[in-house]
Scaffold this motif. Structure first.
Motif, mmCIF file in Angstrom:
data_model
loop_
_atom_site.group_PDB
_atom_site.id
_atom_site.type_symbol
_atom_site.label_atom_id
_atom_site.label_comp_id
_atom_site.label_asym_id
_atom_site.label_seq_id
_atom_site.Cartn_x
_atom_site.Cartn_y
_atom_site.Cartn_z
ATOM 1 N N HIS A 96 -1.549 -5.826 3.769
ATOM 2 C CA HIS A 96 -0.306 -5.049 3.292
ATOM 3 C C HIS A 96 -0.672 -3.630 3.233
ATOM 4 O O HIS A 96 0.008 -2.685 2.793
ATOM 5 N N LEU A 97 -1.526 -3.176 4.046
ATOM 6 C CA LEU A 97 -1.759 -1.998 4.545
ATOM 7 C C LEU A 97 -1.280 -1.358 6.109
ATOM 8 O O LEU A 97 -1.339 -0.666 6.493
ATOM 9 N N VAL A 98 -0.559 -2.537 6.597
ATOM 10 C CA VAL A 98 -0.207 -2.676 7.892
ATOM 11 C C VAL A 98 1.512 -2.581 7.838
ATOM 12 O O VAL A 98 1.598 -3.906 7.616
ATOM 13 N N PRO A 99 2.233 -1.698 7.822
ATOM 14 C CA PRO A 99 3.759 -1.791 7.485
ATOM 15 C C PRO A 99 4.452 -2.681 8.340
ATOM 16 O O PRO A 99 5.303 -3.436 8.066
ATOM 17 N N GLU A 100 3.907 -2.999 9.736
ATOM 18 C CA GLU A 100 4.554 -3.782 10.779
ATOM 19 C C GLU A 100 4.505 -5.436 10.101
ATOM 20 O O GLU A 100 5.189 -6.093 10.250
ATOM 21 N N GLN A 101 3.293 -5.671 9.429
ATOM 22 C CA GLN A 101 3.104 -7.047 8.799
ATOM 23 C C GLN A 101 3.799 -7.080 7.760
ATOM 24 O O GLN A 101 4.390 -8.229 7.358
ATOM 25 N N VAL A 102 3.970 -6.213 6.821
ATOM 26 C CA VAL A 102 4.877 -6.428 5.701
ATOM 27 C C VAL A 102 6.416 -6.372 6.112
ATOM 28 O O VAL A 102 7.153 -7.202 5.618
ATOM 29 N N ALA A 103 6.735 -5.473 7.174
ATOM 30 C CA ALA A 103 8.220 -5.742 7.610
ATOM 31 C C ALA A 103 8.477 -7.019 8.042
ATOM 32 O O ALA A 103 9.615 -7.601 7.913
ATOM 33 N N ALA A 104 7.404 -7.511 8.944
ATOM 34 C CA ALA A 104 7.850 -9.014 9.441
ATOM 35 C C ALA A 104 7.839 -10.080 8.260
ATOM 36 O O ALA A 104 8.686 -10.979 8.331
ATOM 37 N N LEU A 105 6.949 -9.895 7.194
ATOM 38 C CA LEU A 105 7.000 -10.836 6.128
ATOM 39 C C LEU A 105 8.571 -10.678 5.460
ATOM 40 O O LEU A 105 9.153 -11.645 5.067
ATOM 41 N N THR A 106 8.922 -9.512 5.227
ATOM 42 C CA THR A 106 10.105 -9.514 4.318
ATOM 43 C C THR A 106 11.147 -10.051 5.473
ATOM 44 O O THR A 106 12.373 -10.657 4.808
ATOM 45 N N GLU A 107 11.119 -9.705 6.595
ATOM 46 C CA GLU A 107 12.239 -10.012 7.341
ATOM 47 C C GLU A 107 12.351 -11.595 7.520
ATOM 48 O O GLU A 107 13.349 -12.380 7.793
#
Length: 325
Positions: A96-107
């Motif tokens: 959750h410190l990597v914005p791209e991973q969190v964005a992919a999660l919510t997508e």
């Protein structure tokens, strides 16, 4: 059997599946309170996305390979099956410190369901960085202190940035911020500069986000467990098990009021199922308060109220633990 798998619901008259059809994201669900909240939301019928950094193939800096997000997801599904609610767990490895991973999660959640009803911000993983030695701030390890803030504050901000647009899509959404201590108990300095900042921040986040979320008929609440019998607290700090945890009281009298992670999990599940949960908006509350409000209990049938007990100990009042259960 893990202590978050208890069959006693703690609220025997509750509906079987009050959260059926609800979609939840528990960010930081690898172990402890995060795992228990995920399990109890699943027991109540929710589909729960369980995230974290430790998987069966990779261990985070916390260094505990014994708990994984895959196991959490399996416990969620088992709880949903046992209760008959149909709750399901889905493990998604996420830093959750990597914005791209969190964005992919919510997508992914958006693609799968088109909605998010419950967001639990429980990301932490900084216990190994805490300095409770009364060292002044200017003599503490700066790198460790800033890492603590990143793990306990920045992760929550990043997660909310990407998940809240999905949460506010429908009225009734619930944001749960998880910390250590309430607004009342955290008025006193928490003995360590960086830890104090890290654990007070979610309380302020809840206050601010509550103001913004209520415009969308959504709710933000900050919750804290009491003296938590997490896996690491049991086997690393006290070197006991869930079965003989009371042996740890000799090391720390405050442990007499310790609670299992399930207690907070049950309280959060009850809060999520409360049709009048908006009355909690912006509030800071504890597992003990939720237990009293919703009638849920810990796995032993008690209702620990740790923070008043801890305060009484600090004031030298020699409290009886039985009076706080």
């Amino acid at each position: 059997m893990s202590h978050v798998e208890e069959q006693d619901t703690g609220a025997p008259d509750a509906p079987t599946a009050p959260l059926a059809g609800k979609i939840a994201l528990v960010a930081g669900a690898t172990r402890g309170a995060g795992r228990a909240m995920a399990v109890e939301l699943g027991r109540a019928g929710a589909t729960v996305y369980a995230t974290g950094r430790t998987t069966r193939d990779k261990v985070s800096e916390v260094g505990r390979a014994t708990e994984t997000i895959e196991e959490t997801a399996e416990l969620v599904t088992a709880a949903g099956t046992d209760s008959g609610s149909g709750g399901t767990g889905i493990a998604v490895p996420t830093d959750h410190l990597v914005p791209e991973q969190v964005a992919a999660l919510t997508e992914r959640i958006d693609r799968d369901h088109g909605r998010l009803d419950i967001l639990v911000n429980d990301v932490w993983g900084g216990d190994h960085l805490i300095d409770f030695s009364s060292t002044p701030m200017w003599e503490m390890n700066l790198e460790n202190g800033l890492r603590m803030l990143r793990l306990g504050v920045e992760t929550h901000i990043i997660t909310s940035h990407y998940a809240l647009p999905l949460l506010v899509r429908n009225p009734g959404g619930l944001l749960i911020e998880v910390t250590d201590g309430t607004a009342e108990s955290n008025r006193a300095y928490r003995e360590s500069f960086y830890y104090d900042l890290t654990k007070y921040a979610p309380i302020r986040m809840t206050l601010g986000l509550g103001e913004e979320l209520k415009r969308h008929d959504c709710t933000a609440v900050c919750v804290t467990p009491g003296f938590l019998r997490s896996e690491a607290m049991l086997d690393t700090h006290f070197k006991v098990t869930e079965e003989n945890w009371r042996d740890g009281i000799e090391k720390d009298p405050g442990f007499a009021i310790a609670e299992s992670p399930t207690y907070l999990g049950r309280g959060v599940a009850a809060l999520a199922a409360d049709p009048d949960r908006a009355r909690w908006n912006g509030a800071s509350t504890s597992s003990g308060d939720l237990g009293k409000e919703y009638g849920v209990t810990d796995t032993d049938g008690s209702r620990p109220d740790a923070w008043p007990f801890i305060k009484a100990l600090a004031e030298g009042r020699n409290p009886d633990p039985a009076d706080y259960r």
